[in-house]
Write a protein that holds these residues in place. Sequence first.
Motif, PDB file in Angstrom:
ATOM      1  N   ASP A 161       0.880  -1.194   0.098  1.00 42.80           N
ATOM      2  CA  ASP A 161       0.078  -0.077   0.093  1.00 42.80           C
ATOM      3  C   ASP A 161       0.946   1.232   0.127  1.00 42.80           C
ATOM      4  OD1 ASP A 161      -1.266   2.464   1.816  1.00 42.80           O
ATOM      5  OD2 ASP A 161      -2.876   1.287   0.740  1.00 42.80           O
ATOM      6  N   PRO A 162       0.856   2.373  -0.875  1.00 42.56           N
ATOM      7  CA  PRO A 162       1.663   3.329  -1.033  1.00 42.56           C
ATOM      8  C   PRO A 162       1.724   4.112   0.151  1.00 42.56           C
ATOM      9  CG  PRO A 162       0.367   3.050  -3.239  1.00 42.56           C
ATOM     10  CD  PRO A 162      -0.277   2.046  -2.248  1.00 42.56           C
ATOM     11  N   ALA A 163       0.661   4.527   0.596  1.00 44.75           N
ATOM     12  CA  ALA A 163       0.408   5.578   2.107  1.00 44.75           C
ATOM     13  C   ALA A 163       1.250   4.544   3.207  1.00 44.75           C
ATOM     14  CB  ALA A 163      -0.752   5.824   2.223  1.00 44.75           C
ATOM     15  N   GLU A 164       0.717   3.563   3.309  1.00 44.30           N
ATOM     16  CA  GLU A 164       1.221   2.874   4.484  1.00 44.30           C
ATOM     17  C   GLU A 164       2.693   2.417   4.380  1.00 44.30           C
ATOM     18  OE1 GLU A 164      -1.264  -0.449   5.429  1.00 44.30           O
ATOM     19  OE2 GLU A 164      -3.025   0.717   5.446  1.00 44.30           O
ATOM     20  N   GLY A 189       7.058   5.447  -6.621  1.00 42.41           N
ATOM     21  CA  GLY A 189       6.670   5.111  -8.109  1.00 42.41           C
ATOM     22  C   GLY A 189       5.727   4.183  -8.155  1.00 42.41           C
ATOM     23  N   ASP A 190       4.963   3.763  -7.251  1.00 43.45           N
ATOM     24  CA  ASP A 190       4.016   2.589  -7.608  1.00 43.45           C
ATOM     25  C   ASP A 190       2.961   2.989  -6.921  1.00 43.45           C
ATOM     26  OD1 ASP A 190       3.204  -0.218  -8.391  1.00 43.45           O
ATOM     27  OD2 ASP A 190       2.896  -0.511  -6.097  1.00 43.45           O
ATOM     28  N   GLY A 191       1.675   2.702  -7.888  1.00 39.75           N
ATOM     29  CA  GLY A 191       0.237   3.293  -7.474  1.00 39.75           C
ATOM     30  C   GLY A 191       0.208   4.738  -7.301  1.00 39.75           C
ATOM     31  N   ILE A 192       1.101   5.509  -7.926  1.00 38.36           N
ATOM     32  CA  ILE A 192       0.521   6.824  -7.818  1.00 38.36           C
ATOM     33  C   ILE A 192      -0.382   7.330  -8.778  1.00 38.36           C
ATOM     34  CG2 ILE A 192       1.639   8.963  -8.262  1.00 38.36           C
ATOM     35  CD1 ILE A 192       2.285   7.612  -5.549  1.00 38.36           C
ATOM     36  N   VAL A 240      -1.899  10.361  -4.339  1.00 41.15           N
ATOM     37  CA  VAL A 240      -0.897  11.497  -3.898  1.00 41.15           C
ATOM     38  C   VAL A 240      -1.333  12.071  -2.864  1.00 41.15           C
ATOM     39  CG1 VAL A 240      -1.136  13.150  -5.658  1.00 41.15           C
ATOM     40  CG2 VAL A 240       1.160  12.552  -4.984  1.00 41.15           C
ATOM     41  N   GLU A 241      -2.553  12.490  -2.889  1.00 44.36           N
ATOM     42  CA  GLU A 241      -2.999  13.411  -2.128  1.00 44.36           C
ATOM     43  C   GLU A 241      -3.087  12.734  -0.631  1.00 44.36           C
ATOM     44  OE1 GLU A 241      -4.660  16.239  -0.423  1.00 44.36           O
ATOM     45  OE2 GLU A 241      -5.002  16.612  -2.362  1.00 44.36           O
TER      46      GLU A 241
END
Length: 254
Positions: A164-167, A201-204, A209-210
Amino acid sequence: MLVQMWYPITVATISREFKKILAKHLKATSGSLEGLDLKLHDFGYRGVSSQESAALGGAAHLVNFCSTDTVAGLLMAQRYYSCPMAGFSIPAAEHSTIISWGRSREKEAFERVLDQFSSGPVSVVSDSYDIFHACKHIWGDELKERVMERSQDSCLVIRPDSGDPAETLIEVIKILEERFGCSLNSVGFKVLPSYLRIIQGDGIDLVSVEEILTKLSDEGWSAENVFFGCGSSLLQKLNRDTLSCAFKCSYVET
Protein backbone atom coordinates in the motif's frame (compact mmCIF):
# COMPACT_ATOMS: atom_id res chain seq x y z
CA MET A 1 -4.71 16.00 -36.83
CA LEU A 2 -6.72 18.40 -34.66
CA VAL A 3 -9.05 15.75 -33.27
CA GLN A 4 -6.09 13.98 -31.65
CA MET A 5 -5.28 17.11 -29.62
CA TRP A 6 -7.32 15.72 -26.72
CA TYR A 7 -4.39 13.50 -25.70
CA PRO A 8 -1.64 16.04 -24.90
CA ILE A 9 -4.29 18.45 -23.56
CA THR A 10 -5.51 15.80 -21.12
CA VAL A 11 -2.01 14.72 -20.04
CA ALA A 12 -0.97 18.34 -19.44
CA THR A 13 -4.13 19.00 -17.43
CA ILE A 14 -3.71 15.90 -15.25
CA SER A 15 -0.04 16.78 -14.74
CA ARG A 16 -1.17 20.28 -13.71
CA GLU A 17 -3.60 18.78 -11.15
CA PHE A 18 -0.71 16.81 -9.66
CA LYS A 19 1.26 20.05 -9.47
CA LYS A 20 -1.55 21.83 -7.62
CA ILE A 21 -1.78 19.05 -5.01
CA LEU A 22 1.99 18.92 -4.57
CA ALA A 23 2.24 22.72 -4.35
CA LYS A 24 -0.45 22.87 -1.66
CA HIS A 25 1.25 20.32 0.58
CA LEU A 26 4.80 21.53 -0.11
CA LYS A 27 3.89 25.11 0.76
CA ALA A 28 2.03 24.05 3.92
CA THR A 29 4.77 21.76 5.24
CA SER A 30 7.94 23.56 4.12
CA GLY A 31 6.97 27.20 3.78
CA SER A 32 8.10 27.43 0.14
CA LEU A 33 7.67 25.89 -3.31
CA GLU A 34 11.35 25.15 -3.82
CA GLY A 35 11.87 21.97 -5.81
CA LEU A 36 8.25 21.71 -6.94
CA ASP A 37 9.18 21.25 -10.61
CA LEU A 38 11.03 18.00 -9.73
CA LYS A 39 8.36 16.46 -7.52
CA LEU A 40 6.57 14.35 -10.17
CA HIS A 41 8.69 12.12 -12.39
CA ASP A 42 7.32 10.72 -15.65
CA PHE A 43 7.62 6.91 -15.59
CA GLY A 44 5.10 6.42 -18.41
CA TYR A 45 7.28 5.66 -21.45
CA ARG A 46 6.85 1.85 -21.43
CA GLY A 47 3.09 2.03 -20.81
CA VAL A 48 1.98 3.97 -23.85
CA SER A 49 0.92 2.70 -27.25
CA SER A 50 3.69 4.11 -29.43
CA GLN A 51 6.76 6.30 -29.67
CA GLU A 52 4.50 9.08 -30.92
CA SER A 53 2.26 8.80 -27.86
CA ALA A 54 5.31 8.83 -25.62
CA ALA A 55 6.54 12.00 -27.34
CA LEU A 56 3.21 13.82 -27.16
CA GLY A 57 2.38 12.79 -23.60
CA GLY A 58 5.92 13.18 -22.34
CA ALA A 59 6.21 16.69 -23.77
CA ALA A 60 2.82 17.63 -22.32
CA HIS A 61 4.00 16.66 -18.82
CA LEU A 62 7.08 18.85 -19.30
CA VAL A 63 4.82 21.90 -19.46
CA ASN A 64 4.47 21.52 -15.68
CA PHE A 65 7.52 19.59 -14.45
CA CYS A 66 11.11 19.05 -15.56
CA SER A 67 11.50 15.50 -14.20
CA THR A 68 11.14 12.64 -16.68
CA ASP A 69 12.40 9.31 -17.97
CA THR A 70 10.39 9.64 -21.20
CA VAL A 71 13.18 10.49 -23.61
CA ALA A 72 10.77 10.79 -26.56
CA GLY A 73 9.19 13.82 -24.90
CA LEU A 74 12.58 15.50 -24.57
CA LEU A 75 13.37 14.87 -28.23
CA MET A 76 10.02 16.31 -29.29
CA ALA A 77 10.64 19.45 -27.25
CA GLN A 78 14.06 19.79 -28.88
CA ARG A 79 12.81 19.27 -32.41
CA TYR A 80 9.59 21.27 -32.42
CA TYR A 81 10.10 23.83 -29.65
CA SER A 82 13.85 24.49 -29.89
CA CYS A 83 14.23 23.54 -26.22
CA PRO A 84 17.79 22.23 -25.63
CA MET A 85 16.83 20.15 -22.57
CA ALA A 86 13.29 20.28 -21.20
CA GLY A 87 13.71 17.67 -18.47
CA PHE A 88 16.12 15.73 -16.33
CA SER A 89 16.60 12.40 -14.59
CA ILE A 90 19.09 10.69 -12.30
CA PRO A 91 20.83 7.29 -12.33
CA ALA A 92 18.43 4.68 -10.95
CA ALA A 93 18.66 0.98 -10.15
CA GLU A 94 15.75 -1.27 -11.08
CA HIS A 95 14.73 -4.66 -9.79
CA SER A 96 16.67 -6.64 -12.38
CA THR A 97 19.92 -4.85 -11.52
CA ILE A 98 19.46 -5.72 -7.84
CA ILE A 99 18.13 -9.28 -7.94
CA SER A 100 20.81 -10.35 -10.42
CA TRP A 101 23.18 -10.25 -7.42
CA GLY A 102 21.04 -12.78 -5.52
CA ARG A 103 19.16 -12.31 -2.27
CA SER A 104 22.18 -12.96 -0.06
CA ARG A 105 24.13 -10.17 -1.81
CA GLU A 106 21.54 -7.40 -1.79
CA LYS A 107 23.84 -5.29 0.37
CA GLU A 108 26.65 -5.69 -2.19
CA ALA A 109 24.26 -4.69 -4.98
CA PHE A 110 23.34 -1.49 -3.13
CA GLU A 111 26.98 -0.76 -2.37
CA ARG A 112 27.93 -1.20 -6.01
CA VAL A 113 25.38 1.47 -6.99
CA LEU A 114 26.87 3.86 -4.44
CA ASP A 115 30.34 3.16 -5.83
CA GLN A 116 29.28 3.67 -9.43
CA PHE A 117 27.50 6.95 -8.69
CA SER A 118 29.54 8.49 -5.91
CA SER A 119 28.55 12.02 -6.91
CA GLY A 120 25.16 13.32 -7.90
CA PRO A 121 21.82 11.93 -6.69
CA VAL A 122 21.02 8.26 -7.26
CA SER A 123 17.80 6.28 -6.86
CA VAL A 124 17.84 2.67 -5.62
CA VAL A 125 14.77 0.46 -5.68
CA SER A 126 14.87 -1.34 -2.34
CA ASP A 127 11.88 -3.68 -2.16
CA SER A 128 13.23 -6.57 -4.22
CA TYR A 129 12.87 -8.79 -1.15
CA ASP A 130 11.80 -6.76 1.91
CA ILE A 131 11.70 -2.96 1.88
CA PHE A 132 11.58 -2.64 5.67
CA HIS A 133 14.55 -4.97 6.18
CA ALA A 134 16.48 -3.09 3.50
CA CYS A 135 15.86 0.28 5.14
CA LYS A 136 16.49 -0.88 8.69
CA HIS A 137 19.38 -3.30 8.32
CA ILE A 138 21.12 -2.54 5.02
CA TRP A 139 20.75 1.22 4.47
CA GLY A 140 20.32 1.97 8.15
CA ASP A 141 23.07 -0.29 9.52
CA GLU A 142 25.48 -2.04 7.17
CA LEU A 143 25.73 0.90 4.74
CA LYS A 144 24.83 3.68 7.17
CA GLU A 145 28.23 5.35 7.07
CA ARG A 146 28.30 5.20 3.26
CA VAL A 147 24.91 6.89 3.12
CA MET A 148 25.91 9.58 5.61
CA GLU A 149 29.01 10.39 3.57
CA ARG A 150 26.81 11.67 0.75
CA SER A 151 25.70 15.29 0.43
CA GLN A 152 22.51 17.12 -0.48
CA ASP A 153 23.73 17.31 -4.09
CA SER A 154 24.51 13.57 -4.07
CA CYS A 155 21.60 12.28 -2.03
CA LEU A 156 20.42 8.69 -1.91
CA VAL A 157 16.80 8.38 -3.04
CA ILE A 158 15.27 5.15 -1.72
CA ARG A 159 12.41 3.71 -3.78
CA PRO A 160 9.79 1.47 -2.18
CA ASP A 161 7.80 -0.13 -5.00
CA SER A 162 5.24 -2.49 -3.52
CA GLY A 163 2.53 -2.68 -0.90
CA ASP A 164 0.00 0.00 0.00
CA PRO A 165 1.69 3.24 -1.12
CA ALA A 166 0.68 5.40 1.87
CA GLU A 167 1.21 2.79 4.58
CA THR A 168 4.52 1.59 3.14
CA LEU A 169 5.92 5.09 2.74
CA ILE A 170 4.96 6.09 6.29
CA GLU A 171 6.64 2.98 7.69
CA VAL A 172 9.76 3.55 5.57
CA ILE A 173 10.14 7.18 6.67
CA LYS A 174 9.75 6.17 10.33
CA ILE A 175 12.50 3.55 9.96
CA LEU A 176 14.79 6.09 8.30
CA GLU A 177 14.09 8.58 11.08
CA GLU A 178 15.02 5.94 13.64
CA ARG A 179 18.27 5.14 11.83
CA PHE A 180 19.35 8.55 10.54
CA GLY A 181 17.42 11.09 12.61
CA CYS A 182 15.60 14.16 11.35
CA SER A 183 15.31 17.90 11.93
CA LEU A 184 12.48 20.43 12.00
CA ASN A 185 12.10 22.94 9.18
CA SER A 186 11.02 26.58 9.54
CA VAL A 187 7.35 25.67 9.83
CA GLY A 188 7.87 22.84 12.31
CA PHE A 189 7.65 19.76 10.09
CA LYS A 190 10.16 16.91 10.16
CA VAL A 191 12.76 16.54 7.41
CA LEU A 192 15.20 13.67 6.87
CA PRO A 193 18.90 14.53 6.53
CA SER A 194 19.60 16.26 3.22
CA TYR A 195 21.53 13.23 1.91
CA LEU A 196 18.42 11.01 2.11
CA ARG A 197 15.09 11.16 0.28
CA ILE A 198 12.32 8.79 -0.88
CA ILE A 199 10.56 8.35 -4.23
CA GLN A 200 7.23 6.54 -4.43
CA GLY A 201 6.65 5.33 -7.97
CA ASP A 202 4.07 2.57 -7.55
CA GLY A 203 0.31 3.11 -7.40
CA ILE A 204 0.49 6.86 -7.87
CA ASP A 205 -2.50 8.79 -9.17
CA LEU A 206 -4.32 11.97 -8.18
CA VAL A 207 -6.16 10.21 -5.35
CA SER A 208 -3.21 8.34 -3.85
CA VAL A 209 -0.79 11.27 -3.98
CA GLU A 210 -3.25 13.39 -2.00
CA GLU A 211 -3.73 10.56 0.50
CA ILE A 212 0.01 10.03 0.96
CA LEU A 213 0.79 13.71 1.43
CA THR A 214 -2.08 14.14 3.88
CA LYS A 215 -0.92 11.18 5.96
CA LEU A 216 2.65 12.48 5.93
CA SER A 217 1.61 15.91 7.17
CA ASP A 218 -0.68 14.36 9.79
CA GLU A 219 2.38 12.48 11.08
CA GLY A 220 4.38 15.71 11.14
CA TRP A 221 6.44 15.12 7.98
CA SER A 222 7.22 17.69 5.32
CA ALA A 223 6.54 17.00 1.66
CA GLU A 224 10.22 17.89 1.13
CA ASN A 225 11.08 14.28 2.00
CA VAL A 226 9.35 12.63 -0.95
CA PHE A 227 9.24 12.59 -4.70
CA PHE A 228 6.72 10.74 -6.82
CA GLY A 229 6.90 8.81 -10.07
CA CYS A 230 3.81 8.26 -12.19
CA GLY A 231 3.50 5.99 -15.20
CA SER A 232 0.24 4.75 -16.66
CA SER A 233 -1.95 7.11 -14.62
CA LEU A 234 -0.10 10.03 -16.20
CA LEU A 235 0.19 8.92 -19.83
CA GLN A 236 -2.17 6.01 -20.42
CA LYS A 237 -5.15 5.65 -18.03
CA LEU A 238 -7.13 8.32 -19.80
CA ASN A 239 -9.24 8.80 -22.89
CA ARG A 240 -11.11 11.50 -24.73
CA ASP A 241 -13.93 11.41 -22.19
CA THR A 242 -11.65 11.90 -19.17
CA LEU A 243 -12.03 15.67 -19.49
CA SER A 244 -14.99 15.59 -21.91
CA CYS A 245 -12.61 16.85 -24.57
CA ALA A 246 -14.59 16.56 -27.78
CA PHE A 247 -14.87 18.77 -30.83
CA LYS A 248 -15.33 18.33 -34.55
CA CYS A 249 -14.13 20.29 -37.52
CA SER A 250 -16.38 20.56 -40.55
CA TYR A 251 -16.59 22.38 -43.82
CA VAL A 252 -19.81 22.73 -45.72
CA GLU A 253 -20.33 24.43 -49.05
CA THR A 254 -23.88 25.04 -50.18
